[in-house]
Design an enzyme around this catalytic site. Structure first.
Site, PDB file in Angstrom:
ATOM      1  N   LYS A   1      38.861  30.068  15.104  1.00 17.35           N
ATOM      2  CA  LYS A   1      39.116  31.668  14.278  1.00 17.35           C
ATOM      3  C   LYS A   1      39.487  32.518  15.892  1.00 17.35           C
ATOM      4  O   LYS A   1      38.851  31.876  17.126  1.00 17.35           O
ATOM      5  CB  LYS A   1      37.883  31.584  14.635  1.00 17.35           C
ATOM      6  CG  LYS A   1      37.089  31.141  13.135  1.00 17.35           C
ATOM      7  CD  LYS A   1      35.977  31.524  13.479  1.00 17.35           C
ATOM      8  CE  LYS A   1      35.175  30.450  11.508  1.00 17.35           C
ATOM      9  NZ  LYS A   1      35.772  31.323   9.986  1.00 17.35           N
TER      10      LYS A   1
ATOM     11  N   GLU B   1      36.188  24.090   6.008  1.00 17.71           N
ATOM     12  CA  GLU B   1      35.584  22.711   6.196  1.00 17.71           C
ATOM     13  C   GLU B   1      34.216  22.824   4.856  1.00 17.71           C
ATOM     14  O   GLU B   1      33.824  21.887   5.536  1.00 17.71           O
ATOM     15  CB  GLU B   1      34.840  22.557   7.796  1.00 17.71           C
ATOM     16  CG  GLU B   1      33.363  23.976   8.129  1.00 17.71           C
ATOM     17  CD  GLU B   1      33.564  25.263   7.728  1.00 17.71           C
ATOM     18  OE1 GLU B   1      35.125  25.915   7.888  1.00 17.71           O
ATOM     19  OE2 GLU B   1      32.922  25.845   7.872  1.00 17.71           O
TER      20      GLU B   1
ATOM     21  N   ARG C   1      33.445  23.358   2.278  1.00 14.27           N
ATOM     22  CA  ARG C   1      33.674  22.995   1.005  1.00 14.27           C
ATOM     23  C   ARG C   1      33.880  21.141   0.819  1.00 14.27           C
ATOM     24  O   ARG C   1      33.237  20.951   0.570  1.00 14.27           O
ATOM     25  CB  ARG C   1      35.205  23.730   0.365  1.00 14.27           C
ATOM     26  CG  ARG C   1      36.317  23.289   1.128  1.00 14.27           C
ATOM     27  CD  ARG C   1      37.444  24.158   0.434  1.00 14.27           C
ATOM     28  NE  ARG C   1      37.477  25.264   0.974  1.00 14.27           N
ATOM     29  CZ  ARG C   1      38.103  26.499   0.824  1.00 14.27           C
ATOM     30  NH1 ARG C   1      39.180  26.951   0.373  1.00 14.27           N
ATOM     31  NH2 ARG C   1      37.632  27.667   1.345  1.00 14.27           N
TER      32      ARG C   1
END
Ligand code: BES
Ligand code: MN
Ligand code: ZN
Length: 473
Positions: A252, A324, A326
């Site tokens: 990110k 990540e 899920r």
């Protein structure tokens, strides 16, 4: 916080601050104005206070009433939303003014007052310098009927969940989150078991292993049960416990990463619900599963194009290591569906930025194929006045998840990102199970302070889910 009810007139209440909810017709001010010899309505008119929702006016009482200060809070048309926001505002103002002893007269139920004041009064100031730490309320006196003890339990669980989320990731990581869960085992009927990283590997929890592998802090699966005597229903709760989400190799940017300690808010929510349900002694069996990991970058971190083979046979190709949550939830959903006698499985997760884009911070996204469950969850959220909005669990979009080298990928396309995430999860829910997914990405954590909550964690849905479970008994 000591909570009491009184039949005294608001004007007679001895307290530091008396907060009064005032509608647009200023009807709530009639008696008070008499005590001020007509000067109160005059002051309102001078200061242009018309009871509009969101407006406030603080005035010294000069000994005319029992309180030292009078805080008028506009609630406009007295709609439930306006009143709840007004109550939240009172809690927030009380903290800002360092009030410890508060009296409240509001057109709301006593339970709504307790819950709203508690939520508004909450701040996380653990790391503030001593001089900047304003005290919280020690005493709340409500004009009107007495609140239920349950309201304080729900409010306490909500604050407890917020504390977990607000803690910085150096303090709160998978093992310390597990410690918080273990402490709940001191409540009657609650047991806690933690599958450490090795055990997760042995059990085939490939999502927890893949994501957790990139951190030097080992991940784990937290498993809590609650077994009351005479249970009348049985639910399983699943929470996303990513204690920090850097995105992994799909890293990110700084701005997006700054608040990612919030990524275990789903776990905090479900642990908070588990705590509240057990403290209330509700006659419902509850099993809670949390996948706790950190999503970081490391020489051993999982990679794009890795393929995970889940225990239910589903294979998943990694196309974005930032999707990540899920992967970790999948392991927990498989476990939750195995629980014998379970009637409903509900998960909560800060799962997608797409859900934030769709419904913003005032709503949790709800995904389910079970209309009755949607209605029940909707009713509970309505009663607790927490925003819940159903979004489509549109099966044809499963097409977007089709894998090239595996059964599915861990991301869809740009379109319907919150829906494809929910559809991904559905691959790990046993067919025929009544299941709902709550995307709390927007509602669980607010970057800025709002009407009801200080900046940071909100603990939204703790009360609603507790209320829903109570309705099953
Ligand atoms: N934890 C984030 C989702 C999130 C975003 C929570 C904003 C709270 C606020 C999640 O793990 C994530 O990174 N999701 C990606 C999914 C994408 C790669 C398909 C996202 O939403 O961008
Ligand atoms: Mn992510
Ligand atoms: Zn995440």
């Amino acid at each position: 916080m000591n909570v009491q009810a009184t039949t005294q007139a608001p004007a007679d209440l001895p307290c530091d601050l008396l907060a009064v909810g005032v509608g647009s017709d200023l009807a709530e001010l009639t008696d008070l104005d008499a005590r001020f010899g007509g000067k109160l309505l005059e002051a309102c008119s001078d200061r242009n206070f018309k009871g509009a929702a969101g407006s406030t006016l603080a005035l010294p009482s000069f000994g005319n009433i029992g309180a030292k200060t009078l805080l008028l809070v506009g609630v406009g048309d007295r709609s439930r939303r306006a009143v709840r926001n007004g109550i939240g505002k009172v809690g927030r103002e009380a903290r800002a003014l360092s009030v410890t002893n508060l009296g409240v007269s509001f057109p709301a139920t006593a339970d709504a007052i307790v819950e709203g004041i508690s939520a508004g009064n909450y701040v996380y100031d653990e790391y503030k310098p001593e001089r900047d730490r304003a005290p919280g309320l020690s005493s709340l006196v409500i004009c009107g009927s007495a609140p239920s003890a349950a309201a304080s339990v729900r409010a306490g669980a909500q604050s407890w969940a917020r504390d977990l989320v607000n803690q910085p990731p150096a303090d709160l990581y998978p093992e310390t989150l597990a410690d918080a869960a273990r402490e709940l085992a001191s409540i009657d009927g609650v047991e806690c078991e933690v599958w450490d990283f090795e055990r997760c590997r042995d059990e085939g929890c490939v999502g927890i292993i893949a994501v957790g592998r990139g951190s030097s802090k080992p991940g784990c699966m937290i498993r809590l049960s609650y077994r009351p005597p005479n249970a009348k229903a049985h639910v399983a709760l699943v929470g996303k416990g990513v204690t920090f989400d850097a995105g992994g190799y799909s890293i990110k940017p700084t701005g997006g990463m700054q608040t990612m300690r919030c990524d275990m808010a789903g776990a905090a929510t479900m642990l908070g619900v588990h705590k509240a349900v057990a403290e209330l002694g509700l006659p419902v069996n509850v099993d809670t599963f949390v996948g706790a990991v950190e999503n970081l970058v490391d020489g051993d971190a999982y990679k794009l194009s890795d393929i995970l083979r889940y225990r239910n046979g589903v294979t998943v190709e990694i196309h974005n290591t930032d999707a990540e949550g899920r992967l970790v939830l999948a392991d927990c959903l498989i476990e939750a569906c195995k629980v014998e006698g379970v009637q409903h499985v509900v998960d909560a997760a800060t799962l997608t930025g797409a859900c934030v884009v769709a419904v913003g911070g005032d709503f949790t996204g709800l995904f389910t194929d079970d209309d009755a469950l949607a209605a029940d969850l909707g009713a509970a959220s309505e009663a607790c006045d927490e925003g819940l909005w159903r979004l489509p669990l549109h099966a044809p979009y499963k097409e977007m998840l089709k894998g090239e080298w595996s059964q599915i990928k861990n991301v869809g396309g740009r379109a319907a990102g919150a829906t494809t995430a929910a559809l991904f999860l559905q691959h790990f829910v046993t067919e025929g199970t009544s299941w709902a997914h709550l995307d709390v990405a927007g509602s669980a954590f607010h970057d800025k302070a709002g009407k009801r909550y200080a900046a940071g964690a909100t603990g939204e849905m703790v009360r609603s889910l507790t209320t829903w479970i109570a309705s099953l008994a």
